[in-house]
Design a protein around this motif. Sequence first.
Motif, PDB file in Angstrom:
ATOM      1  N   ARG A   1      -4.594  10.937  -5.768  1.00  0.00           N
ATOM      2  CA  ARG A   1      -3.282  10.525  -6.243  1.00  0.00           C
ATOM      3  C   ARG A   1      -3.505   9.554  -7.387  1.00  0.00           C
ATOM      4  O   ARG A   1      -4.532   8.851  -7.445  1.00  0.00           O
ATOM      5  CB  ARG A   1      -2.444   9.918  -5.132  1.00  0.00           C
ATOM      6  CG  ARG A   1      -2.868   8.568  -4.629  1.00  0.00           C
ATOM      7  CD  ARG A   1      -1.914   8.063  -3.527  1.00  0.00           C
ATOM      8  NE  ARG A   1      -0.566   7.877  -3.998  1.00  0.00           N
ATOM      9  CZ  ARG A   1       0.449   8.672  -3.711  1.00  0.00           C
ATOM     10  NH1 ARG A   1       0.256   9.743  -2.936  1.00  0.00           N
ATOM     11  NH2 ARG A   1       1.665   8.431  -4.163  1.00  0.00           N
ATOM     12  N   ASP A   2      -2.550   9.475  -8.271  1.00  0.00           N
ATOM     13  CA  ASP A   2      -2.723   8.690  -9.490  1.00  0.00           C
ATOM     14  C   ASP A   2      -3.023   7.220  -9.202  1.00  0.00           C
ATOM     15  O   ASP A   2      -3.838   6.598  -9.897  1.00  0.00           O
ATOM     16  CB  ASP A   2      -1.468   8.794 -10.360  1.00  0.00           C
ATOM     17  CG  ASP A   2      -1.347  10.145 -11.036  1.00  0.00           C
ATOM     18  OD1 ASP A   2      -0.251  10.461 -11.540  1.00  0.00           O
ATOM     19  OD2 ASP A   2      -2.344  10.902 -11.064  1.00  0.00           O
ATOM     20  N   SER A   3      -2.403   6.671  -8.199  1.00  0.00           N
ATOM     21  CA  SER A   3      -2.529   5.227  -7.962  1.00  0.00           C
ATOM     22  C   SER A   3      -3.910   4.803  -7.449  1.00  0.00           C
ATOM     23  O   SER A   3      -4.214   3.614  -7.419  1.00  0.00           O
ATOM     24  CB  SER A   3      -1.455   4.760  -6.981  1.00  0.00           C
ATOM     25  OG  SER A   3      -1.613   5.396  -5.725  1.00  0.00           O
ATOM     26  N   VAL A   4      -4.737   5.771  -7.053  1.00  0.00           N
ATOM     27  CA  VAL A   4      -6.068   5.403  -6.553  1.00  0.00           C
ATOM     28  C   VAL A   4      -7.183   5.902  -7.463  1.00  0.00           C
ATOM     29  O   VAL A   4      -8.356   5.596  -7.223  1.00  0.00           O
ATOM     30  CB  VAL A   4      -6.299   5.921  -5.120  1.00  0.00           C
ATOM     31  CG1 VAL A   4      -5.171   5.486  -4.198  1.00  0.00           C
ATOM     32  CG2 VAL A   4      -6.502   7.429  -5.075  1.00  0.00           C
TER      33      VAL A   4
ATOM     34  N   ARG B   1     -10.461   3.968  -8.449  1.00  0.00           N
ATOM     35  CA  ARG B   1     -10.743   2.962  -7.415  1.00  0.00           C
ATOM     36  C   ARG B   1     -11.317   3.600  -6.146  1.00  0.00           C
ATOM     37  O   ARG B   1     -12.168   3.006  -5.499  1.00  0.00           O
ATOM     38  CB  ARG B   1      -9.466   2.209  -7.050  1.00  0.00           C
ATOM     39  CG  ARG B   1      -8.828   1.472  -8.195  1.00  0.00           C
ATOM     40  CD  ARG B   1      -7.689   0.563  -7.725  1.00  0.00           C
ATOM     41  NE  ARG B   1      -6.595   1.286  -7.103  1.00  0.00           N
ATOM     42  CZ  ARG B   1      -6.145   1.052  -5.872  1.00  0.00           C
ATOM     43  NH1 ARG B   1      -6.700   0.125  -5.121  1.00  0.00           N
ATOM     44  NH2 ARG B   1      -5.114   1.751  -5.395  1.00  0.00           N
TER      45      ARG B   1
ATOM     46  N   LYS C   1      -5.885  -3.135  -3.128  1.00  0.00           N
ATOM     47  CA  LYS C   1      -4.685  -3.895  -3.430  1.00  0.00           C
ATOM     48  C   LYS C   1      -3.839  -4.012  -2.161  1.00  0.00           C
ATOM     49  O   LYS C   1      -3.927  -3.153  -1.279  1.00  0.00           O
ATOM     50  CB  LYS C   1      -3.874  -3.171  -4.510  1.00  0.00           C
ATOM     51  CG  LYS C   1      -4.639  -2.913  -5.795  1.00  0.00           C
ATOM     52  CD  LYS C   1      -3.787  -2.102  -6.762  1.00  0.00           C
ATOM     53  CE  LYS C   1      -4.549  -1.832  -8.052  1.00  0.00           C
ATOM     54  NZ  LYS C   1      -3.725  -1.039  -9.015  1.00  0.00           N
TER      55      LYS C   1
ATOM     56  N   GLU D   1      -0.916  -3.215  -1.693  1.00  0.00           N
ATOM     57  CA  GLU D   1      -0.113  -2.004  -1.504  1.00  0.00           C
ATOM     58  C   GLU D   1      -0.905  -0.839  -0.921  1.00  0.00           C
ATOM     59  O   GLU D   1      -0.322   0.197  -0.586  1.00  0.00           O
ATOM     60  CB  GLU D   1       0.544  -1.570  -2.827  1.00  0.00           C
ATOM     61  CG  GLU D   1      -0.401  -1.451  -3.986  1.00  0.00           C
ATOM     62  CD  GLU D   1      -0.389  -2.710  -4.849  1.00  0.00           C
ATOM     63  OE1 GLU D   1      -0.391  -3.826  -4.289  1.00  0.00           O
ATOM     64  OE2 GLU D   1      -0.395  -2.559  -6.098  1.00  0.00           O
ATOM     65  N   ASP D   2      -2.214  -0.995  -0.778  1.00  0.00           N
ATOM     66  CA  ASP D   2      -3.021   0.028  -0.100  1.00  0.00           C
ATOM     67  C   ASP D   2      -2.987  -0.149   1.417  1.00  0.00           C
ATOM     68  O   ASP D   2      -3.540   0.680   2.156  1.00  0.00           O
ATOM     69  CB  ASP D   2      -4.479  -0.029  -0.563  1.00  0.00           C
ATOM     70  CG  ASP D   2      -4.652   0.316  -2.032  1.00  0.00           C
ATOM     71  OD1 ASP D   2      -5.430  -0.373  -2.718  1.00  0.00           O
ATOM     72  OD2 ASP D   2      -4.002   1.280  -2.493  1.00  0.00           O
TER      73      ASP D   2
END
Length: 125
Positions: A60-63, A66, A86, A88-89
Amino acid sequence: VQLQACGGGLVQAGGSLRLSCAASGRTFSTYTMGWFRQAPGKEREFVAGIKRGGGSTYYRDSVKGRFTVSRDNAKNTVYLQMNSLKPEDTTVYYCAGGARVITVQVMAPSAYDYWGQGTLVTVSS
């Protein structure tokens, strides 16, 4: 097939964790494996996936940048290395396996046949 996820825990923001998911059975190498996460009251969301040979991975884009998904078919295990965590994870992470997951379905929870029990990741700020 039974999946057993572990490796969750409490970590400070910016830290790292590695989740592992061990599978029973002799067909692990033929399965597409995925990592999902689900917060209370929210839908389960795709995090990362890896095709059976390990040559194709999806995020997914948010990870992206990372997290890294990998697998060791000799050990019947899939991993999720999570860096630069983060707050939010924070949530419960699940591993999943599917025998007939095509590329366009990799991000869909419904495409997977087997699920682990979940492991909690908590990232403090």
